[in-house]
Design an enzyme around this catalytic site. Sequence first.
Site, PDB file in Angstrom:
ATOM      1  N   LYS A 132       3.967   1.122 -25.858  1.00  0.00           N
ATOM      2  CA  LYS A 132       2.941   1.986 -26.455  1.00  0.00           C
ATOM      3  C   LYS A 132       1.615   1.248 -26.440  1.00  0.00           C
ATOM      4  CE  LYS A 132       1.773   5.796 -28.580  1.00  0.00           C
ATOM      5  NZ  LYS A 132       0.610   5.855 -27.661  1.00  0.00           N
ATOM      6  N   GLN A 170      -1.100  -5.852 -28.606  1.00  0.00           N
ATOM      7  CA  GLN A 170      -0.487  -4.587 -29.014  1.00  0.00           C
ATOM      8  C   GLN A 170       0.929  -4.795 -29.549  1.00  0.00           C
ATOM      9  OE1 GLN A 170      -2.610  -1.733 -28.120  1.00  0.00           O
ATOM     10  NE2 GLN A 170      -1.437  -0.711 -29.714  1.00  0.00           N
ATOM     11  N   LYS A 204       0.457  -5.754 -33.224  1.00  0.00           N
ATOM     12  CA  LYS A 204      -0.133  -4.636 -33.955  1.00  0.00           C
ATOM     13  C   LYS A 204       0.913  -3.548 -34.199  1.00  0.00           C
ATOM     14  CE  LYS A 204      -4.007  -3.120 -32.298  1.00  0.00           C
ATOM     15  NZ  LYS A 204      -4.991  -2.375 -31.463  1.00  0.00           N
ATOM     16  N   LYS A 245      -0.318  -1.793 -22.232  1.00  0.00           N
ATOM     17  CA  LYS A 245      -1.720  -1.402 -22.035  1.00  0.00           C
ATOM     18  C   LYS A 245      -1.921  -1.088 -20.558  1.00  0.00           C
ATOM     19  CE  LYS A 245      -5.376  -1.021 -24.783  1.00  0.00           C
ATOM     20  NZ  LYS A 245      -5.343  -0.449 -26.141  1.00  0.00           N
ATOM     21  N   GLY A 258      -5.260   6.991 -25.355  1.00  0.00           N
ATOM     22  CA  GLY A 258      -6.626   6.749 -24.919  1.00  0.00           C
ATOM     23  C   GLY A 258      -7.131   5.393 -25.372  1.00  0.00           C
ATOM     24  N   ASP A 259      -8.262   5.002 -24.836  1.00  0.00           N
ATOM     25  CA  ASP A 259      -8.951   3.770 -25.212  1.00  0.00           C
ATOM     26  C   ASP A 259     -10.382   3.947 -24.729  1.00  0.00           C
ATOM     27  OD1 ASP A 259      -9.636   0.607 -24.666  1.00  0.00           O
ATOM     28  OD2 ASP A 259      -8.136   0.820 -26.238  1.00  0.00           O
ATOM     29  N   THR A 279      -8.222   5.548 -35.890  1.00  0.00           N
ATOM     30  CA  THR A 279      -8.548   4.122 -35.843  1.00  0.00           C
ATOM     31  C   THR A 279      -9.706   3.807 -36.783  1.00  0.00           C
ATOM     32  OG1 THR A 279      -7.860   4.086 -33.518  1.00  0.00           O
ATOM     33  CG2 THR A 279      -9.044   2.170 -34.343  1.00  0.00           C
ATOM     34  N   ASN A 308     -15.589   6.368 -30.375  1.00  0.00           N
ATOM     35  CA  ASN A 308     -14.682   7.022 -31.312  1.00  0.00           C
ATOM     36  C   ASN A 308     -14.403   6.198 -32.563  1.00  0.00           C
ATOM     37  OD1 ASN A 308     -11.559   7.354 -32.102  1.00  0.00           O
ATOM     38  ND2 ASN A 308     -12.375   9.327 -31.499  1.00  0.00           N
ATOM     39  N   SER A 320      -0.667   7.576 -33.413  1.00  0.00           N
ATOM     40  CA  SER A 320      -0.048   7.936 -32.136  1.00  0.00           C
ATOM     41  C   SER A 320       1.466   8.027 -32.294  1.00  0.00           C
ATOM     42  CB  SER A 320      -0.392   6.900 -31.059  1.00  0.00           C
ATOM     43  OG  SER A 320      -1.670   7.129 -30.527  1.00  0.00           O
TER      44      SER A 320
END
Length: 444
Positions: free
Chosen positions: A90, A111, A114, A126, A165-166, A209, A240, A376
């Site tokens: 993820k 990630q 996290k 990623k 998304g990023d 976020t 964002n 997410s």
Amino acid sequence: MSYTQEIYQLVAAKNPHEPEFCQAVKEVLDSIEPAIAAKEQKYREVALLERLVEPERTVSFRVPWVDDNNVVHVNKGYRVQFSSVIGPFKGGLRFHPSVNQSILKFLGFEQIFKNSLTGQPIGGGKGGSDFDPKGKSDREVMTFCQSFMTELFKYIGADRDVPAGDIGVGGREIGYLYGQYKRLTGQYEGVLTGKGLTFGGSLVRMEATGFGLIYMLEELMNHRGEQLAGKCAVVSGSGNVAIYAAAKAEAKGMKVIAMSDSNGYVYDPQGIDINVIKEIKEVRRGRIKEYAAQIDRAEYVEGKSIWNLPCEIALPCATQNELTLSDMQALYTNGCRVVAEGANMPTTREATDYAISKGIVFMPGKAANAGGVATSALEMAQNSMRFNWTFKEVDERLQQIMASIYQKTADAAMRYGSPDNYVLGANIAGFEKIAEAMLAQGIC
């Protein structure tokens, strides 16, 4: 030489041209050393750290596409599937000219920890491309996304790898990517998160976020006997994360006096009008300088650091390594006493060490910006159930998750004798769950 030092030297030797990845590994290994020392022999026997720092799979591919003038372009695409030990891979997709394998490996490595901290059953990964969606037409972006997914779809799935998304990948891009995945596979499944509400998206995902960053900040301040209301903050970025962090900060009674983009920053002594920023960035896809053209009291400054502005709280929400040692020194001199990371590794190692040495309360991104991936995971759950929670229900779950992350981080820091070192606490709390799962699953 300690086990962690050996592994860092191994990583540096094997990845000499990947500075961001090496930086992320060193920061994590240095901070988890106390936890490693307690079980070093056991971890050595199963080469736990050697496996932890090596992605399970890295995929690199070409992405050919045709622009509106019928000119053919070729970009590079990647997916780094770092660890699936606690769940399917993820992590977001980033479309930006700076994207390379080093940056994606650093992001994927971060990630893992996290996602572990969220308490959700999701692993770390990623991906992305050096494609720049800025200035491209909708048709060009669609063409690129369809070409990108034509290769990526082979490696992802609802129970295998669920991208999101990023930077450079928002609702428009996710929609095009999902449409192509559905066309190629014939399946309607929760394979991407950040989808539109009409086709499986979750409420609060867009805000998550930024909201989560402020929920973490509120939790942190409450435990220190302080309030957010009345505090003055500087927020870097205007994407964002920055927009919704500023919006939630304002709702909590804070005053955000500055925001930025890659060209410069705007300073508004009365507080940024976030609705104007949303219009510029989300509707017109414009530049931050347009804010000063609309708001007479605001000033636009180009080519200088936003961190020179006096503030009580700094929220770096733009990109990696944006907040340097000299920036942190300026923040400290000007009265800043709290830094919470909204982006991934936005603070250099030297700046982080300086902040901690000066008693600046520093909350790292793997804890502070986990709200996006946590939501997410909530979107994945809703997709699996074919059900949607209300905005309030998702927001309450997000607040609970951020409070839980804070507690795990603070508890781990306390257990290892560094109650104010949230970098150590977040890394150890994330690592302990991963290590336990790795031990239970054997050599794989």
